[in-house]
Every structure is written in structure tokens, then in C-alpha cells.
Design a protein around this motif. Structure first.
Motif, short mmCIF file in Angstrom:
data_model
loop_
_atom_site.label_atom_id
_atom_site.label_comp_id
_atom_site.label_asym_id
_atom_site.label_seq_id
_atom_site.Cartn_x
_atom_site.Cartn_y
_atom_site.Cartn_z
N LEU A 226 67.96 50.36 40.28
CA LEU A 226 68.82 50.89 41.18
C LEU A 226 68.99 49.82 42.34
N VAL B 60 60.42 49.37 48.78
CA VAL B 60 59.34 49.91 49.31
C VAL B 60 58.66 50.97 49.09
N VAL B 61 59.61 52.12 49.30
CA VAL B 61 59.30 53.35 48.88
C VAL B 61 58.76 53.61 47.39
N GLU B 62 59.47 52.81 46.59
CA GLU B 62 59.27 52.77 44.91
C GLU B 62 57.67 52.52 44.92
N GLY C 14 63.72 52.72 39.50
CA GLY C 14 63.93 52.25 40.93
C GLY C 14 64.43 50.98 41.10
N LEU D 269 69.43 49.67 52.09
CA LEU D 269 69.08 50.64 51.05
C LEU D 269 68.03 50.03 49.83
N ILE E 61 66.19 47.33 50.26
CA ILE E 61 64.68 47.15 50.80
C ILE E 61 64.10 48.44 50.92
N THR E 62 64.45 49.26 51.51
CA THR E 62 63.79 50.73 51.66
C THR E 62 63.59 51.09 50.28
N LEU E 63 64.54 51.20 49.18
CA LEU E 63 63.97 51.87 48.04
C LEU E 63 63.05 51.01 47.41
#
Lengths: 768, 139, 116
Positions: free
Chosen positions: A636, A654-656, A633, A648, A650-652
Motif C-alpha cells: 500500500l 511507521v504504523v505498520e 502495508g 501517508l 511515511i505514516t503507514l
């Protein structure tokens, strides 16, 4: 507007019927009957308008793009059927209110019954083929629910299923026929279609449409060879048999044939087919009714015979035949509903409806006996009942039939003899004859149980004595199906002629057969065993079971239960389809997507992703696998940032992080990795996945710049600040331009949260 | 399981994270950020606290029913869509903007902002709900 | 050189498919995660690549130049990532519950829906 009001009234009544039933018990029948009775009054009031040829209309758009309308038109024919539906319906409700008191869960019974009434009215008032079809299917469904009302009995469930499958198949055929008609006419409006029969007659779909429509009408009206569901439907409680399966629903096919008469009246094919099937059914129904022992089965087979007669008469299509058909429609509805209600009464009071167990009932129930005698007289066609007029007309119509008159007349004569025989048998062995002993204390049926039959029988008698009334009742219907012909005058007394002679012969032959009954019934039964033993119902179920086990074998072949092989099938077929598509489009390899935009940052990211991926696959520690996935992640994220996807990235990230947190908590409780598969399957899976991955790579390389939807992106970029007042285009897309998508998305998130919570909190019942 | 260092860190980090999440949410329309990211950061703040101090204290001090956040968020998003429909008769989800004040302090407020707040709350509620439920079950 | 990203996406898909084909349900879920990465990246590159120009518009004048990265796939992927998070969390909890009910993490033992 009036039509819609009636429909809404019926469906509303259906929803409150359970409450009324619960509150008022056996009185609910009287209360529920108020609405249909009021509708009957309204129908009588509007009679002058209907007679003058003014149809009531209501039309709404449904799917104008497909020419489908939701439209109604109450003309003479609809009026006659509506009278039957609501007239008989109100009497049946009164009867059922009392009759059903020994049953359980009767609340829904009344809801179904009233709902059926509304659906049947919608059917006969429809002015659009699709509207008609909708209500047609509704009646099938309510019939299914009512036949299977005693659903704790396997026989009832089977009979309901059989009726549903047969009428449902017929409904499907009907839909096909309607759609083809709609294609030919560019409209589904019945009135328009009937005005232009030549389009249908010259259509290249003439034969398919004809067969489909006939199958629809024949299945619904229990015409040979689809007749066998009707005797099975006798599993339903008696009010249902009296209402749906003799007076109204089974007449839907007849209604359809009558309604479409102007369309096919010039077609020889229709006339011959209807005649052949009508005669066969008329004869077979009469024949089969003789050897039955169950009172309701006898009545069911005579109903089949009567339906055959109606199809024959409509198919003959002369003024005489049509008059006879309409009169017989009334006659049959009156006496058959009466007899079914009586059969219910007898079963209720004596506990049986087997012919050989019944006898001498007139001693206990004289009123019921008199009502039954009158109804049976009407069935045998004895003056002064309306049945006599009906039968005379039928004989006359048959004599004047354009083709094969002798043959039709002979079959009709025999069928009528059978009717007389059956009537005599019921009258003599059930009501007259020696007293039998019964388990129950036999008594006169209650008032509510006799009201309906009584009124119907009195109507039979009155209309027989005053045939002008009957003439007036059917005259608007006659005009609406055959506007160019004129109705034959109804008379009770025709003078001494051939037809009267034929009538006398019929009754005498029937009575003679009755006195020879002992040997006769046995002989008929033996003959049936030898020649007519078709066992259609059993064959139907055998076929159904064979189909089920065929489907079962197919399913267990395709649905083997191994998740991996499902996926493998999907992936390999997807690969094949993708390559097929690529070759079809003549792809080329030069890619325009990536010109000169690679740097060492991306190289590092790629390196991180690849090594972390390989580590994820090869590691033998499940927690490590999670961490490696996190690394993928992050790789990516780097790629996203480099190419301008800040949100994208930042979201990725945090989600990760959160995913690893949840994953760690869950995996912590799971067992350690075990090596499940052997070397061979590993090599096979590697091959499959490499082939799929290569396919995707090839597709990306083959993407041509022409395929990019740049206009959409340009629109968003141009209007983000001016219309969305935001500088962050991605965010403006999410909350403004495409906000509906986002709304759907957060709904999914909410559902995921609820799903997770219930997954963890759900307590499964452990079977011990 | 409960470590002193994490507890101290959580105590100071949590308010900071919550404020950060609001800032990220608010500036999202013009700069990187928005309801999704803000909601995720806000949810993480509470999760961090729960990880440090345990479930009971978190529930008592911060949030007892995260599902309520989800429903409020969904309702806000939905209502923001109906706003234009009710006031102007425009189609569902049409944006309506109002300018408050003028000059350099002008502030534009619109239904997309309300919608984004709905997203923020839903994401945050969902995250907290999921993680707290899993924690309750597994630990 | 520029085909590297295409190969990377293909590689991610391969890894995802390989993991999906494992019998262990844990690996299955890992495969799902890889599948969503691969798809996100695929969407991202099909929008065309622009270096270091996020999709922001500062003023009306800048709009004319039109050299920002494509915002549409980005919006799609942002949605996909967050939904993917919900799905992944659900899948993880599902395998946890699956294991608690059946006592196994082997997919092949799931060939019947009835409890043994």
C-alpha cells in the motif's frame, strides 16, 4: 425575572436539601420550609397586581427555529396553584422533617420533595407548551422517585413503575398533542394559542389533538380508566401522598384542562367527553372508596372521586361550575392533605392503618382527633366548613348544567353520600368507638406533625366562615380562565332552598348508610367482586409481563449471540442496499479515475499485496500472518508514494512496523491457530466475501467524475500558503483548516491508550 | 532476550531518532512530516530503547509516566484553539500567526505549530504508554 | 488495464470480510486491519489519481496550475491510519485479555455475556 428566581431558588434548595437534612435532622423541615413560606409571602404581596390582571412574565429563546420558547407567565390561575404548591408545600416540609425520622436515606427524599415543588411551579407558570411539557415530565419523574422511595419493597417499586409508565405514556400523548397544536399555530406560546381558539376548532387535527391532550390530562389526574395508579401510589410515605397525590401533582391534569379551557369551551365534543369521564370517575371513586380497609387507600379513592368532580365541573364550563371547581380545588387540597398527614400520624403512632384494627384513638390523641373531625366535616360538606360552600356550589352547578342535569345530579348526589359515609366511618371507627390494643404505646403526635394539618383545618374553617376571603383568592384565577364570565358570589348561608334540602338529604343518607355499615360493606365488597372487579392494576402488570416476554422472544431471535451471523446479516444487507442504490442512480461502467496512470511499479505493488493477502488467509502460523500483513502495508505504501501521498506513505510504514511489534507481543501469548470451521462454511464465507468485494469494485468503477468534490480540494490548495503559511497542504489541513477533527482524533488516541492500560491492569472479581 | 548488538544499536540510534522526530515534526508544515509522523518516530525511539534495555531502565532514565505526555499534548492542542478566542474573540480554532525577525531569517510562529506540537506529544505519549503497558504485561 | 486498482480494492474487502467471518478472534482482528487498508485505499482512489505530484505548493504562481494530487482524502486517510492504529492496538489487547479471562479464542463461545 421573579419566576426564574423562584425556580432557581427551588432547584438550588433541592441540591442543598441533603446537606441541611444531614446537619439539622428533624429540624430540617422547619428550615427547608422557610423558602416556600417566603415565596407564599411574596405571592400574597403581589396579589393586587395579579388581581389587576398584570401577569408576571419571563421569556427566553430556546429553539427559535422550531418556535420553541422557554417562557413563563404568572396569571391568576398560576397564582392560585402556586399558592397551593408553596403553601401546602411548606407545611408538608415541616411535617416531613419530623415524620421521616424513622426512615433511612432521607437526605435524597428531601431533595426530591423540594425539586418536585420547583418542577410543579414551573408547570403552572409555563407560558409555552414545550416549557409546560418539560416541567410536566419532571413532576412525573419526581413522583416516580418518591413513590418508589421505599425501594427495598417490591410493592413500592411496582407501584412506582406503574405510576411512571401510565403518567409517562400520558406525557407522550400530551407531547404529541402539543406538537400538533404547534404545527397548527406555528407557535407554542400558550397565550397566543388561547387567543385564537378557532384555529384549533377548525383544525383538521382537531380530533387527534383533543384525544391526545385528554389522555395526557386524564393519566396525570387519575381519571377513569387510568385511575388505578393513584391507589397504588399510596406506597409512598405519607408526606408524599399528602403533597403530590392529593394536593398538587394529580391536579396538574386539572390545571391543564383549566388552562386550555378558552381553547375548547365552544366544543361539544370536549364538553361531553369531560362530563362523561368526570361523572364516571366521580362515581366510581366514591363507590370503590367505601369497601376499602386501608385508611390511605380510602383517601386515595376519594381523591379519585374528587378529581372526577373537578373534571366534570370544568367540562360543564358554566360560571357556576367554574366557581365551584376553583372552590372545590381549595377545599379538597385543604382537607385531603390534612387527612393524609393524619393517616401518616396514625400509622406512625399505632403501627397500622387498617380500619378494623383502629379504634378509640381520641383517648390518646385528642388534638389530632379534633383536627380530623373538622377535616372530615369539610369532606362531607357540613357547615361551617369551606367544604359546605364547595358542595353547595357543586350541587347548584349540576342543577344548572346545560345537558343531562338530572343524571349528573343523581351521580353527584350518590358520590357525596359515599363521601359522607366514608367520613363517618373514619370518624367513628378510628377516633371514637372502643379502645383497641396496639403494639406501640399510642400518644399524641408531636407538634411538627400537627402544625400542618392544624393550619390547613383552621384555613378550611376560616374560609368557610368568611367566604369573601375565599372569593378573593379564587377570583383572579376565575378571570384568567373565563374572562367573559363573572364569578358567583360565595355565601355560607343561601336560605332554605332545594340545594340546602339536597345537602341535608346527603348527610342523612350518608349517616344512615353508616349505621347499616356491617352488612353494607360486605355487600358492597361482594358486589365489587361480581361486577366491578376490573383488577386494572393486575391487568396492567400482566400486560407488561406479556410485552416483556414478547420482547424477550424477539430479542433472542434477532440477538442469537453468534457474532459471525450478525456480521453476515450486516454484510448481505449492505450489499443488497448498495446494489439497489446503484440501479436507482442508473450507473455506467466507464471509469474516469484511472486513465493512463498505471505503471510497472504499481503492478509490483499489487502483486505483493495480493500474494501477501492470500498468504495471510491461508497460513497456519499466527506470527507469519502478522508479517504478511506487514507486507500488505508495504504494498500500500508503494501505491501511496506513486500517486503523491508522501505523508501517508511515511505514516503507514511507521504504523505498520509498530503494529507488528505490538501484535507479536500479544499473539505470542495466544494459543496456536485451530481450524474451527468446516469446508461448507468456508465455501459459504468465500462466496459472501467475493460478492461483497465485487460490489465494492463495481461501485468504484461506477464513480463518475461529477461526484468528486473538487471545489473543496481546490480551496485547500489555493489557500494553504496564503492563509495557512504552509507548503504541505495535507499538514495544513490537519493542523489548521480541519484542526477540530484532529483534536477529536488525538482525544480518541488518548482514550485508546487509557483503555488499553485499564484493560490490562483491571482486576476482575473471579466468582469462586 | 537482551542482545548486545541491539543494545549498542539502540544506544546510538535513540538520540538520532529523537532528533529526527523533532526535525520531521518541525519541517512538517512545508515538507513531508508533521506531528503524527514525528510523534510516531519519537515514540519508536523510546520503544527501541525499552526493547534493548528492558522496562525498568527505560522508565528510570527516560520516561516514567507517559500518560503525562498525553495530557500535556491534549491540553496544548486545546489551548491553541482557545488562543484566538481569548485574544481576538475569533471562533474556536482560528489560527494566529506572528512573524519573528525579517529578511531571510524570518520565522513564522503560530498556533497551528503549537497545535501540531500537541499532536506530536499525544501520539508519542500514547504509543509509549501502549507499548510499555503491553510489554509489562506480556513479557 | 486501469480497472486493476478497483479490483484490488474489492479483493482487499473480500479478504477482510472472509477473515471477519472466522470464528477465531485473532483472525477477526486481522480482518479489521484489512478493512482499514481497503477503506484507506478506497478513499485514496476516489480523490482521483495523479502520478508523482504530492500536494505541495511552492509559491503563489504554482497554485494556478492546480495539478497536485487531492490533499483532502490524504488528510482523511492520515487521520484514519493513526486512529486505526489506536483501534488495532486496543483490539489486540482486548483479545489478549479475552483469552486470559475465558481461556479460548473461539468467538462462538462468546454467545453469552455471563461467565460460566
Amino acid at each position: 425575572m421573579e419566576i426564574i428566581t423562584i425556580l432557581i431558588l427551588c432547584f438550588f434548595l433541592a441540591t442543598v436539601a441533603p446537606v441541611i437534612r444531614q446537619r439539622t435532622g428533624i429540624w430540617s423541615g422547619w428550615i427547608l420550609a422557610i423558602v416556600p413560606a417566603a415565596i407564599v409571602v411574596w405571592l400574597v404581596v403581589i396579589y393586587p397586581k395579579v388581581w389587576a390582571g398584570n401577569a408576571f412574565r419571563a421569556a427566553y429563546e430556546w429553539l427559535p427555529q422550531l418556535n420553541m420558547g422557554f417562557s413563563f407567565r404568572l396569571d391568576g390561575l398560576s397564582w392560585l396553584f402556586a399558592m397551593l404548591i408553596f403553601g401546602v408545600g411548606s407545611l408538608i416540609l415541616i411535617y416531613a422533617g419530623y415524620y421521616m425520622k424513622t426512615y433511612k436515606n432521607t437526605k435524597r427524599f428531601f431533595a426530591y420533595l423540594v425539586f418536585f415543588m420547583g418542577a410543579m411551579f414551573g408547570l403552572v407558570a409555563a407560558n409555552d407548551l414545550m416549557t409546560l411539557f418539560l416541567f410536566w415530565e419532571l413532576t412525573s419523574v419526581t413522583s416516580f422517585l418518591l413513590i418508589g422511595f421505599k425501594h427495598h419493597l417490591k410493592a413500592a417499586r411496582d407501584a412506582a413503575l406503574q405510576a411512571l409508565l401510565i403518567t409517562g405514556t400520558g406525557g407522550l400523548a400530551l407531547l404529541g398533542g402539543f406538537i400538533l397544536l404547534g404545527i397548527e399555530y406555528q407557535t407554542f406560546n400558550i397565550e397566543v394559542i388561547l387567543q385564537n381558539p378557532h384555529i384549533f376548532l377548525n383544525s383538521k387535527y382537531f380530533l387527534p389533538i383533543s384525544i391526545l391532550l385528554m389522555v395526557g390530562a386524564f393519566t396525570k389526574s387519575a381519571i377513569f380508566p387510568f385511575h388505578f395508579w393513584l391507589p397504588g401510589a399510596m406506597q409512598a410515605p405519607s408526606p408524599v401522598s399528602a403533597f403530590l397525590h392529593s394536593a398538587t401533582m394529580v391536579k396538574a391534569g386539572i390545571f391543564l384542562l383549566a388552562r386550555l379551557l378558552p381553547l375548547y369551551s365552544q366544543s361539544d365534543f370536549w364538553i361531553y367527553t369531560l362530563t362523561i369521564f368526570g361523572v364516571t370517575t366521580m362515581f366510581a371513586g366514591g363507590w370503590l372508596s367505601m369497601a376499602q380497609n386501608d385508611l390511605k387507600k380510602i383517601l386515595a379513592y376519594t381523591t379519585v372521586s374528587a378529581l372526577g368532580t373537578l373534571v366534570l365541573l370544568i367540562g360543564t364550563g358554566t360560571a357556576y361550575a367554574l366557581t365551584a371547581a376553583l372552590v372545590f380545588l381549595l377545599v379538597h387540597a385543604f382537607y385531603k392533605a390534612t387527612l393524609f398527614m393524619m393517616a401518616g400520624n396514625i400509622e406512625k403512632k399505632t403501627g397500622t392503618r387498617q380500619m378494623d384494627a383502629l379504634g378509640g384513638l381520641r383517648h390518646w390523641m385528642p388534638v389530632a382527633a379534633i383536627i380530623s373531625y373538622l377535616a372530615l366535616l369539610s369532606m362531607s360538606g357540613v357547615p361551617p366548613m369551606l367544604g359546605f360552600i364547595g358542595k353547595e356550589l357543586i350541587y347548584e352547578a349540576k342543577m344548572k348544567a346545560p345537558d343531562a342535569a338530572v343524571f349528573i345530579l343523581l351521580a353527584g348526589f350518590l358520590a357525596n353520600v359515599f363521601m359522607v359515609f366514608v367520613s363517618a366511618r373514619i370518624a367513628f371507627s378510628v377516633f371514637l368507638g372502643p379502645k383497641m390494643s396496639f403494639d406501640k404505646k399510642v400518644a399524641e403526635p408531636d407538634v411538627a406533625l400537627l402544625t400542618g394539618p392544624g393550619i390547613l383545618v383552621i384555613l378550611s374553617l376560616l374560609l368557610g366562615v368568611f367566604p369573601e376571603i375565599a372569593q378573593n383568592i379564587i377570583s383572579p384565577a376565575f378571570t384568567s380562565i373565563a374572562p367573559d364570565e363573572s364569578l358567583v358570589k360565595l355565601k355560607l348561608w343561601h336560605g332554605f332552598n332545594n340545594i340546602l334540602l339536597l345537602s341535608v338529604l346527603t348527610v342523612s343518607a350518608g349517616l344512615l348508610m353508616y349505621f347499616a355499615r356491617k352488612g353494607l360493606i360486605n355487600r358492597i365488597s361482594r358486589l365489587n367482586e361480581l361486577f366491578f372487579n376490573l383488577h386494572l392494576s393486575e391487568r396492567f402488570f400482566a400486560g407488561l409481563n406479556a410485552f416483556m416476554s414478547f420482547a424477550g422472544r424477539k430479542t433472542s431471535f434477532v440477538q442469537h449471540g453468534y457474532h459471525r451471523f450478525y456480521l453476515m446479516t450486516m454484510i448481505l444487507s449492505a450489499t443488497a442496499l448498495l446494489w439497489y442504490g446503484m440501479f436507482k442512480m442508473n450507473f455506467s461502467w466507464d471509469s474516469h479515475l484511472f486513465e493512463g496512470v498505471l505503471s510497472w511499479i504499481v503492478l509490483v505493488a499489487i502483486f505483493v499485496i495480493v500474494s501477501a493477502s492470500i498468504a495471510t488467509v491461508t497460513t497456519s502460523n499466527r506470527l507469519n500472518a502478522l508479517i504478511y500483513i506487514g507486507l500488505v502495508g508495504i504494498g500500500l505504501t508503494i501505491i501511496f508514494i506513486y500517486y503523491g501521498g508522501v505523508d501517508l506513505a511515511i505514516t503507514l510504514i511507521v504504523v505498520e512496523t509498530l503494529m507488528i511489534v505490538i501484535g507479536a507481543m500479544v499473539v505470542y501469548r495466544l494459543p496456536k491457530y485451530i481450524r474451527y470451521s468446516g469446508v461448507t462454511s468456508r465455501v459459504r464465507d468465500v462466496l459472501i466475501s467475493v460478492v461483497f468485494g465485487a460490489t465494492i469494485t463495481a461501485i468504484i468503477l461506477a464513480i463518475s467524475p461529477d461526484y468528486q468534490a473538487k471545489e473543496v480540494a481546490d480551496y485547500f490548495v489555493e489557500n494553504s500558503l496564503t492563509k495557512g503559511f504552509g507548503k504541505n497542504v495535507v499538514n495544513v489541513i490537519l493542523v489548521d483548516f480541519r484542526a477540530l477533527d484532529t483534536l477529536g482524533e488525538i482525544t480518541v488516541l488518548a482514550l485508546a491508550a487509557i483503555g488499553i492500560a485499564s484493560l490490562l491492569k483491571l482486576k476482575l472479581d473471579k466468582k469462586t | 532476550m537482551k542482545s548486545q548488538i541491539i543494545q549498542i544499536a539502540a544506544t546510538y540510534l535513540m538520540p538520532f531518532l529523537l532528533v529526527l522526530s523533532l526535525v520531521v515534526f518541525y519541517r512538517g508544515h512545508n515538507e513531508p512530516g508533521g506531528g503524527f509522523i514525528g510523534g510516531l518516530i519519537g515514540g519508536s525511539a523510546i520503544i527501541l530503547y525499552a526493547g534493548a534495555y528492558g522496562l525498568e531502565i527505560t522508565k528510570k532514565l527516560w520516561i516514567n509516566r507517559p500518560t503525562a505526555l498525553i495530557w500535556i499534548g491534549l491540553a496544548m492542542a486545546l489551548l491553541s484553539g482557545f488562543f484566538a478566542y481569548l485574544t481576538h474573540g475569533s471562533p474556536f480554532m482560528t489560527a494566529v500567526w506572528v512573524q519573528i525577525g525579517s529578511g531571510p531569517f524570518a520565522l513564522k510562529v503560530g498556533t497551528p505549530l503549537l497545535f501540531d506540537l500537541g499532536v506530536y506529544l499525544t501520539v508519542m505519549g500514547m504509543l509509549v504508554k501502549v507499548v510499555l503497558t503491553v510489554m509489562e504485561e506480556v513479557l | 488495464m486501469t480497472t486493476l486498482l478497483a479490483i484490488l480494492i474489492g479483493f482487499l474487502f473480500s479478504v477482510s470480510i472472509y477473515l471477519l467471518l472466522r470464528r477465531s478472534i485473532v483472525k477477526l482482528v486481522l480482518g479489521l486491519l484489512f478493512l482499514s487498508y481497503a477503506t484507506s485505499l478506497l478513499l485514496f482512489v476516489t480523490g482521483g489519481l495523479t502520478v508523482g505530484k504530492p500536494a505541495f505548493v511552492e509559491s503563489q504562481t504554482q497554485i494556478a496550475s492546480k495539478v497536485v494530487s487531492d490533499p483532502l482524502p490524504q488528510a482523511l486517510i492520515l487521520t484514519a491510519i493513526v486512529i486505526g492504529f489506536g483501534v488495532a492496538a486496543f483490539a489486540m489487547v482486548l483479545i489478549y485479555r479475552f483469552h486470559r479471562e475465558t481461556g479460548t479464542i473461539d468467538m462462538d463461545e462468546l454467545s453469552e455475556t455471563n461467565q460460566k
